[in-house]
Write a protein that holds these residues in place. Structure first.
Motif, mmCIF file in Angstrom:
data_model
loop_
_atom_site.group_PDB
_atom_site.id
_atom_site.type_symbol
_atom_site.label_atom_id
_atom_site.label_comp_id
_atom_site.label_asym_id
_atom_site.label_seq_id
_atom_site.Cartn_x
_atom_site.Cartn_y
_atom_site.Cartn_z
ATOM 1 N N LYS A 303 10.918 -26.905 3.144
ATOM 2 C CA LYS A 303 12.231 -26.284 3.300
ATOM 3 C C LYS A 303 12.479 -25.722 4.700
ATOM 4 C CE LYS A 303 10.453 -22.091 1.074
ATOM 5 N NZ LYS A 303 10.591 -21.217 -0.123
ATOM 6 N N SER A 304 11.428 -25.505 5.480
ATOM 7 C CA SER A 304 11.654 -25.015 6.848
ATOM 8 C C SER A 304 12.266 -26.089 7.738
ATOM 9 C CB SER A 304 10.342 -24.519 7.465
ATOM 10 O OG SER A 304 9.410 -25.578 7.605
ATOM 11 N N THR A 377 1.566 -36.780 6.782
ATOM 12 C CA THR A 377 1.026 -35.461 7.103
ATOM 13 C C THR A 377 2.197 -34.486 7.250
ATOM 14 O OG1 THR A 377 1.120 -35.731 9.505
ATOM 15 C CG2 THR A 377 -0.861 -36.558 8.375
ATOM 16 N N PHE A 378 1.926 -33.208 7.070
ATOM 17 C CA PHE A 378 2.977 -32.216 7.237
ATOM 18 C C PHE A 378 3.437 -32.127 8.692
ATOM 19 C CE2 PHE A 378 1.141 -30.558 3.204
ATOM 20 C CZ PHE A 378 2.302 -30.629 2.444
ATOM 21 N N ASN A 379 2.535 -32.463 9.605
ATOM 22 C CA ASN A 379 2.897 -32.412 11.027
ATOM 23 C C ASN A 379 4.003 -33.397 11.385
ATOM 24 O OD1 ASN A 379 1.078 -30.395 11.616
ATOM 25 N ND2 ASN A 379 -0.558 -31.797 12.229
ATOM 26 N N THR A 386 3.108 -24.776 11.579
ATOM 27 C CA THR A 386 3.700 -24.381 10.297
ATOM 28 C C THR A 386 2.729 -24.695 9.166
ATOM 29 O OG1 THR A 386 5.924 -24.857 11.103
ATOM 30 C CG2 THR A 386 5.634 -24.691 8.713
ATOM 31 N N ASN A 387 2.474 -23.710 8.307
ATOM 32 C CA ASN A 387 1.603 -23.885 7.149
ATOM 33 C C ASN A 387 2.463 -23.864 5.889
ATOM 34 O OD1 ASN A 387 -0.239 -23.854 5.091
ATOM 35 N ND2 ASN A 387 -1.346 -22.026 5.772
ATOM 36 N N TYR A 392 1.422 -19.458 -0.863
ATOM 37 C CA TYR A 392 0.733 -19.592 -2.139
ATOM 38 C C TYR A 392 -0.744 -19.211 -2.069
ATOM 39 C CZ TYR A 392 4.951 -22.343 -2.466
ATOM 40 O OH TYR A 392 6.269 -22.743 -2.403
ATOM 41 N N GLN A 393 -1.203 -18.859 -0.870
ATOM 42 C CA GLN A 393 -2.620 -18.545 -0.700
ATOM 43 C C GLN A 393 -2.939 -17.123 -1.166
ATOM 44 O OE1 GLN A 393 -3.152 -19.380 3.491
ATOM 45 N NE2 GLN A 393 -3.588 -21.545 3.109
#
Length: 393
Positions: A303-304, A377-379, A386-387, A392-393
């Motif tokens: 969402k970012s 990948t998220f990258n 950005t994590n 949720y951690q």
């Protein structure tokens, strides 16, 4: 798109493939070997020489004596029997079904070697006491069966980590959520002599938040209950098979694709066969926050990036083009599917390296393509640093 091996992405080994394998072995007078047994051979095509690179293997922080190898496709292969025993599992060989059986607690997976008719050896692995599973690379060399590392880690819920500096592949639970995942068989109402059923689903335990734990378990159970009800209805509509030798099939299974940072992600497999050339399978990705049991969508993680839907669509189009999908109609099928909806993004699961989007059989490609998967990948979608799992951690 280049037509893949029809055994790729399959979740249930077709009975015909098993029968062909058995007939081939009977004809040649050979048997599939239990890793480490001497005096046994698999088949001439599975014992050929290959160029290998030595890979060190660690299981839960301890090196095993037999080193791994790099297979022809570049995947790391490890000795199945020794690595499984290092996990604390028992390894047996069933001569009747010609499968290696690995058991650890309530988790049972079987390993069936077969050849695709060429030099490449394949391995079909069932997950967690279910008849469902997936195919992996394998190789038999001098009486030892080497399997793709994930063929052992995925069915038993371990991580596979690569240490480039020491050329070591590591099978470990380090960094994973402190929970237990138990394969559980759902009691079913399908009761006739011509249907085989095995509905297996995961149950988690060990969470301090019991409400979250119950919420997750209820969602997982509800999924398999719905599939059982669907199969029951279809079996009743189909009626008794015309041939007395035909057996209907109804199965469910799963694998854990990600279990870290307060998040758990499952890939659920559902399979049904009611006659015809082959059965049908449906995949479902289910990802949860262990904090509160919330089911997570890609929107929660991406969402970012306000334009992540458009960005992902472009990435998927590019990947399909790379695989020649513009030539066989797969790209056109995807464009039509995604023209007015992004609902296809709900079909995803997390991995150690990011996430995977998958498509159901026939959704964008012919049956031979199985269930096409695309890894990201998220990258590729989020700003550096950005994590997406931080909350949720």
């Amino acid at each position: 798109m280049n037509t893949p091996d029809p055994m790729n992405n399959t979740t249930r080994l077709p009975k015909m493939a098993a029968l062909v394998l058995a007939a081939t072995l009977a004809t040649t007078g050979t048997i599939a070997i239990l890793p480490g047994n001497t005096g046994s051979v698999y088949a001439a095509t599975t014992s050929h020489n290959m160029n290998t690179s030595i890979v060190h293997v660690q299981v839960e922080g301890k090196a095993i004596s037999t080193q791994g190898i790099l297979g022809k496709t570049g995947k790391t292969l490890i000795p199945l029997k020794e690595a499984a025993k290092a996990l604390g599992a028992t390894v047996t060989y069933d001569a009747k079904t010609r499968t290696v059986i690995v058991t650890k607690g309530k988790q049972i997976s079987t390993y069936l070697l077969y050849t695709d008719g060429g030099a490449k050896d394949n391995l079909f692995v069932t997950f967690n006491s279910s008849e469902l599973g997936d195919t992996y690379d394998s190789q038999v060399i001098k009486g030892t069966t080497y399997v793709e590392t994930k063929a052992l880690s995925e069915p038993f819920g371990y991580r596979t980590v690569w240490d480039k500096a020491t050329n070591t592949v590591i099978v470990t639970t380090a960094g994973m959520n402190a929970i237990t995942i138990t394969p559980t068989t759902l009691a079913h109402s399908i009761n006739n002599t011509y249907t085989n059923v095995n509905f297996t689903y995961p149950v988690i335990s060990g969470l301090t938040n019991e409400a979250a734990q119950t919420k997750i378990n209820n969602a997982l159970k509800a999924h398999v209950e719905q599939w059982m009800a669907t199969m029951d209805k279809q079996i009743q509509e189909a009626g008794k098979p015309v041939s007395p030798s035909m057996q209907y099939e109804g199965d469910s299974g799963y694998k854990v694709s990600y279990n870290q940072n307060g998040v758990i992600s499952f890939l659920l497999y559902d399979y049904g066969y009611l006659g015809g050339a082959h059965g049908g399978e449906t995949l479902t990705g289910m990802t949860f926050s262990l904090q509160d049991g919330k089911a997570l969508k890609l929107n929660d993680l991406l969402k970012s990036n306000a334009s992540y839907r458009q960005d992902l669509k472009q990435l998927l189009q590019n990947e399909i083009k790379k695989q020649d999908g513009a030539e066989d109609g797969t790209l056109d099928s995807f464009n039509e599917l995604s023209k007015n909806s992004s609902a296809y993004l709900d079909d995803y699961y997390l991995t150690d390296s990011g996430f995977t989007i998958f498509f159901q059989q026939y959704a964008i490609a012919p049956y031979a393509a199985g269930t096409p998967e695309f890894h990201f990948t998220f990258n590729q979608l989020l700003k550096a640093g950005t994590n997406p799992l931080k909350a949720y951690q």
